[in-house]
Design a protein around this motif. Structure first.
Motif, PDB file in Angstrom:
ATOM      1  N   SER A  25      41.506  64.133  73.259  1.00 35.60           N
ATOM      2  CA  SER A  25      41.408  63.880  71.458  1.00 35.60           C
ATOM      3  C   SER A  25      42.315  62.450  71.116  1.00 35.60           C
ATOM      4  N   ILE A  26      42.765  61.748  71.898  1.00 32.72           N
ATOM      5  CA  ILE A  26      43.377  60.187  71.269  1.00 32.72           C
ATOM      6  C   ILE A  26      41.935  59.317  70.764  1.00 32.72           C
ATOM      7  N   ARG A  27      41.753  59.245  72.384  1.00 24.58           N
ATOM      8  CA  ARG A  27      40.435  58.263  73.076  1.00 24.58           C
ATOM      9  C   ARG A  27      39.324  58.622  72.020  1.00 24.58           C
ATOM     10  N   SER A  28      38.557  59.707  71.943  1.00 24.38           N
ATOM     11  CA  SER A  28      37.274  60.116  71.461  1.00 24.38           C
ATOM     12  C   SER A  28      37.363  59.609  70.565  1.00 24.38           C
ATOM     13  N   LYS A  29      35.617  59.492  70.313  1.00 28.22           N
ATOM     14  CA  LYS A  29      35.141  58.867  68.918  1.00 28.22           C
ATOM     15  C   LYS A  29      34.463  58.939  67.590  1.00 28.22           C
ATOM     16  N   ARG A  30      34.478  58.122  66.865  1.00 23.59           N
ATOM     17  CA  ARG A  30      34.219  58.813  65.867  1.00 23.59           C
ATOM     18  C   ARG A  30      32.580  57.826  64.912  1.00 23.59           C
ATOM     19  N   TYR A  31      31.439  57.734  64.750  1.00 22.50           N
ATOM     20  CA  TYR A  31      30.292  57.050  64.514  1.00 22.50           C
ATOM     21  C   TYR A  31      30.406  56.960  62.908  1.00 22.50           C
ATOM     22  N   ILE A  32      30.523  56.362  62.309  1.00 23.98           N
ATOM     23  CA  ILE A  32      30.311  56.641  60.886  1.00 23.98           C
ATOM     24  C   ILE A  32      29.148  55.744  60.321  1.00 23.98           C
ATOM     25  N   LEU A  33      28.205  56.619  59.525  1.00 26.85           N
ATOM     26  CA  LEU A  33      26.484  56.065  59.069  1.00 26.85           C
ATOM     27  C   LEU A  33      27.420  55.086  57.877  1.00 26.85           C
ATOM     28  N   PHE A  34      26.611  54.605  57.553  1.00 28.16           N
ATOM     29  CA  PHE A  34      26.949  53.843  56.554  1.00 28.16           C
ATOM     30  C   PHE A  34      25.884  52.990  55.568  1.00 28.16           C
ATOM     31  N   TYR A  35      25.520  52.965  54.413  1.00 26.05           N
ATOM     32  CA  TYR A  35      25.158  52.025  53.636  1.00 26.05           C
ATOM     33  C   TYR A  35      25.715  51.194  52.815  1.00 26.05           C
ATOM     34  N   ILE A  36      24.490  49.682  52.567  1.00 31.43           N
ATOM     35  CA  ILE A  36      25.161  48.887  51.609  1.00 31.43           C
ATOM     36  C   ILE A  36      23.874  48.582  50.043  1.00 31.43           C
ATOM     37  N   ILE A  37      24.705  48.939  48.887  1.00 27.03           N
ATOM     38  CA  ILE A  37      24.232  49.157  48.188  1.00 27.03           C
ATOM     39  C   ILE A  37      25.024  47.464  47.702  1.00 27.03           C
ATOM     40  N   LEU A  38      23.666  46.028  47.511  1.00 29.34           N
ATOM     41  CA  LEU A  38      24.301  45.274  46.973  1.00 29.34           C
ATOM     42  C   LEU A  38      23.923  45.027  45.205  1.00 29.34           C
ATOM     43  N   SER A  39      24.687  44.547  44.656  1.00 30.83           N
ATOM     44  CA  SER A  39      24.208  44.237  43.473  1.00 30.83           C
ATOM     45  C   SER A  39      23.128  43.657  42.154  1.00 30.83           C
ATOM     46  N   LYS A  40      23.029  42.485  43.540  1.00 37.95           N
ATOM     47  CA  LYS A  40      21.131  42.219  43.242  1.00 37.95           C
ATOM     48  C   LYS A  40      20.748  42.546  43.853  1.00 37.95           C
ATOM     49  N   ASN A  41      18.979  42.404  43.251  1.00 36.25           N
ATOM     50  CA  ASN A  41      18.014  42.689  44.469  1.00 36.25           C
ATOM     51  C   ASN A  41      17.709  41.341  44.963  1.00 36.25           C
ATOM     52  N   GLU A  42      18.371  41.282  45.928  1.00 38.34           N
ATOM     53  CA  GLU A  42      18.871  39.624  46.951  1.00 38.34           C
ATOM     54  C   GLU A  42      18.502  40.063  48.398  1.00 38.34           C
ATOM     55  N   ASN A  43      17.525  39.208  49.085  1.00 36.55           N
ATOM     56  CA  ASN A  43      18.575  39.365  50.888  1.00 36.55           C
ATOM     57  C   ASN A  43      19.526  38.315  51.254  1.00 36.55           C
ATOM     58  N   ILE A  44      20.534  38.467  51.367  1.00 32.16           N
ATOM     59  CA  ILE A  44      21.579  38.032  51.725  1.00 32.16           C
ATOM     60  C   ILE A  44      21.580  38.427  53.804  1.00 32.16           C
ATOM     61  N   ASN A  45      22.804  37.316  53.643  1.00 31.88           N
ATOM     62  CA  ASN A  45      22.505  37.349  55.608  1.00 31.88           C
ATOM     63  C   ASN A  45      23.717  37.725  55.735  1.00 31.88           C
ATOM     64  N   ILE A  46      23.724  38.892  55.336  1.00 34.45           N
ATOM     65  CA  ILE A  46      25.527  39.547  56.679  1.00 34.45           C
ATOM     66  C   ILE A  46      24.894  40.149  58.033  1.00 34.45           C
ATOM     67  N   SER A  47      26.632  39.648  58.699  1.00 37.81           N
ATOM     68  CA  SER A  47      26.091  40.263  59.925  1.00 37.81           C
ATOM     69  C   SER A  47      27.391  40.985  60.022  1.00 37.81           C
ATOM     70  N   ASN A  48      27.447  41.195  61.339  1.00 39.35           N
ATOM     71  CA  ASN A  48      28.169  43.042  61.517  1.00 39.35           C
ATOM     72  C   ASN A  48      29.904  41.710  62.152  1.00 39.35           C
ATOM     73  N   LYS A  49      30.274  40.968  61.755  1.00 37.04           N
ATOM     74  CA  LYS A  49      31.735  39.932  61.960  1.00 37.04           C
ATOM     75  C   LYS A  49      31.350  40.375  60.736  1.00 37.04           C
ATOM     76  N   THR A  50      31.203  40.128  59.374  1.00 31.56           N
ATOM     77  CA  THR A  50      31.492  39.984  58.748  1.00 31.56           C
ATOM     78  C   THR A  50      31.581  41.356  57.570  1.00 31.56           C
ATOM     79  N   ILE A  51      30.802  42.016  57.711  1.00 29.48           N
ATOM     80  CA  ILE A  51      30.572  43.147  57.761  1.00 29.48           C
ATOM     81  C   ILE A  51      32.627  44.233  58.558  1.00 29.48           C
ATOM     82  N   GLU A  52      32.347  43.695  59.388  1.00 30.42           N
ATOM     83  CA  GLU A  52      33.772  44.771  59.981  1.00 30.42           C
ATOM     84  C   GLU A  52      34.735  43.530  59.378  1.00 30.42           C
TER      85      GLU A  52
END
Length: 144
Positions: free
Chosen positions: A37-64
């Motif tokens: 029960s301690i080691r069991s994982k949970r996976y959270i699905l998420f999405y990002i809403i940007l303030s402007k309609n622009e494509n910015i380059n976001i990596s896994n590391k910056t989000i984490e």
């Protein structure tokens, strides 16, 4: 005078209870029955809403890093170490991803997601959509 008598009675009562507990060793500790029960994982699905309609380059590391900062800001280093959130998968085209955490800390991660205000100097909002127990199921839900 009455207050002093009440205080003395309560003090004697607490001393008697303390001695009883120490004598009978009735100190209950929560034991871990199932280590899985301690080691069991949970996976959270998420999405990002940007303030402007622009494509910015976001990596896994910056989000984490942003998520880890928000967990630390909300509940401190202890809960950051307990929950240990990691971005397992991120699709920059759909602005969706999956965060891996453990069972003990998934609610902390979900609660701290709205605290992420900026990534790469762009105002963002991270919204959790679903929590699953397997990575396979999370990827399947993300493709829908």
């Amino acid at each position: 005078m009455l207050q002093i008598i009440i205080d003395l009675v309560l003090l004697v009562w607490l001393i008697m209870l303390t001695l009883y507990v120490i004598k009978n060793k009735n100190i209950y500790t929560k034991k871990i029955i199932n280590k899985r029960s301690i080691r069991s994982k949970r996976y959270i699905l998420f999405y990002i809403i940007l303030s402007k309609n622009e494509n910015i380059n976001i990596s896994n590391k910056t989000i984490e890093d942003a998520i880890r900062r928000s967990v630390k800001e909300l509940l401190g280093n202890m809960w950051l170490e307990i929950s240990n959130p990691k971005v397992v998968f991120y699709d920059p085209n759909k602005l969706q991803g999956i965060i891996s955490t453990n069972r003990a800390g998934y609610k902390v991660v979900i609660a701290s997601l709205p605290l992420v205000k900026e990534i790469n100097n762009t105002k963002v909002l991270i919204v959790a959509t679903r929590t699953t127990g397997s990575l396979k199921r999370a990827k399947k839900l993300m493709s829908m």
